[in-house]
Each structure stands twice: as structure tokens, then as C-alpha cells.
Design a protein around this motif. Structure first.
Motif, PDB file in Angstrom:
ATOM      1  N   LYS A 182     -24.033  -3.991  27.295  1.00 14.90           N
ATOM      2  CA  LYS A 182     -24.721  -5.254  27.023  1.00 14.90           C
ATOM      3  C   LYS A 182     -25.595  -5.658  28.193  1.00 14.90           C
ATOM      4  O   LYS A 182     -26.686  -6.168  28.027  1.00 14.90           O
ATOM      5  CB  LYS A 182     -23.704  -6.361  26.731  1.00 14.90           C
ATOM      6  N   ARG A 193     -16.898  -0.661  29.025  1.00 10.69           N
ATOM      7  CA  ARG A 193     -18.108   0.087  28.659  1.00 10.69           C
ATOM      8  C   ARG A 193     -19.005  -0.755  27.769  1.00 10.69           C
ATOM      9  O   ARG A 193     -20.212  -0.756  27.902  1.00 10.69           O
ATOM     10  CB  ARG A 193     -17.735   1.396  27.963  1.00 10.69           C
ATOM     11  N   SER A 194     -18.404  -1.500  26.865  1.00 12.88           N
ATOM     12  CA  SER A 194     -19.153  -2.369  25.970  1.00 12.88           C
ATOM     13  C   SER A 194     -19.873  -3.447  26.771  1.00 12.88           C
ATOM     14  O   SER A 194     -21.033  -3.750  26.527  1.00 12.88           O
ATOM     15  CB  SER A 194     -18.213  -3.008  24.957  1.00 12.88           C
ATOM     16  N   MET A 211     -12.752   0.623  26.881  1.00  8.55           N
ATOM     17  CA  MET A 211     -13.749   0.396  25.831  1.00  8.55           C
ATOM     18  C   MET A 211     -14.469  -0.927  26.044  1.00  8.55           C
ATOM     19  O   MET A 211     -15.693  -1.010  25.884  1.00  8.55           O
ATOM     20  CB  MET A 211     -13.084   0.430  24.453  1.00  8.55           C
ATOM     21  N   LEU A 212     -13.727  -1.957  26.410  1.00  5.89           N
ATOM     22  CA  LEU A 212     -14.335  -3.266  26.642  1.00  5.89           C
ATOM     23  C   LEU A 212     -15.264  -3.249  27.845  1.00  5.89           C
ATOM     24  O   LEU A 212     -16.328  -3.865  27.811  1.00  5.89           O
ATOM     25  CB  LEU A 212     -13.248  -4.336  26.817  1.00  5.89           C
TER      26      LEU A 212
END
Length: 136
Positions: free
Chosen positions: A132, A127-128, A124-125
Motif C-alpha cells: 500500500k 507485506r500488504s 501477510m499483513l
């Protein structure tokens, strides 16, 4: 092809031992660093104390003794903190190893669940972070 339970259970034990060793190494590094800083501060203060000793003998003597005492106490406290940390890590490691020996299957399932949760968070991190970069 399939590993037996003892082999699978030994892997978390080895991992815990590695982590324990790293934490103990870091605790030793913190102690050494604190002692270096305290010694450097003591050396700097001692040089200044010698200069002042010629100007104000009585007050300076008491001040020098206090500086030496404070430096010694700081080193002792840093050493004790490192020792306490090593003992806590050792006790936690012993408890974990004991639990793994008593409950090897349960331990493997917990480790697998924790690994899956960590992989999900990392995914998740990442992909986040990628999203960005696309916006900038």
C-alpha cells in the motif's frame, strides 16, 4: 543443547501466567477507572443537588437519595464485573495449565502451530501494508 519436555512445557505455563496477570491487572484498572468516573459524576451531581436542595427541598431530597443509590449500584456492578472477569481468567488458566501438564507434547505442537499461523498472518499483513505504501 536440547531442552527436556518439562522445561519446554513450563514455558507455555509461564506465558499463560504472564497473560493471566496482565488481564487481571487490566480488570483492576477498569474497575478503578469506573469507580473514579462514578465518583466524579457523583461529586458533580452532589454539588448541583445541594444548590437545588435550597429551591425544592422535598423533590431534591428524593433525587439526591436516588443519585447516591444509582452511583453505589454502578460501583458495585463494576466491582462485580471485574471480580467475575478475574475468576473466569483464573479458571481458564487453571484448565490450560492442567491440559499442558496432561499433554505436554501435544501442547507444544499446538503452540508451535499457533505461532506459525500467527507469523504467517503477520507476514501477510506486513507485506500488504508495504504494498500500500508503494502505491501512494
Amino acid at each position: 543443547m536440547y531442552e527436556d519436555t518439562a522445561t519446554l512445557a513450563s514455558k507455555p505455563i509461564e506465558k499463560i501466567d504472564q497473560i493471566t496477570q496482565r488481564v487481571a491487572g487490566k480488570a483492576d484498572a477498569v474497575i478503578a477507572s469506573t469507580q473514579r468516573v462514578a465518583n466524579d459524576a457523583l461529586d458533580a451531581l452532589h454539588g448541583k443537588v445541594e444548590t437545588l436542595r435550597e429551591q425544592v427541598p422535598d423533590k431534591l431530597h428524593r433525587t439526591a437519595a436516588r443519585v447516591d443509590e444509582l452511583a453505589r449500584l454502578g460501583i458495585e456492578r463494576a466491582s462485580q464485573a471485574g471480580s467475575d472477569m478475574r475468576q473466569q481468567v483464573s479458571r481458564a488458566s487453571d484448565r490450560t495449565v492442567g491440559y499442558i501438564r496432561e499433554e505436554p507434547l501435544k501442547s507444544m505442537l499446538i503452540a508451535a502451530a499457533a505461532g506459525a499461523a500467527l507469523a504467517t498472518v503477520i507476514g501477510m499483513l506486513s507485506r500488504s501494508g508495504s504494498a500500500k505504501h508503494l502505491h501512494h
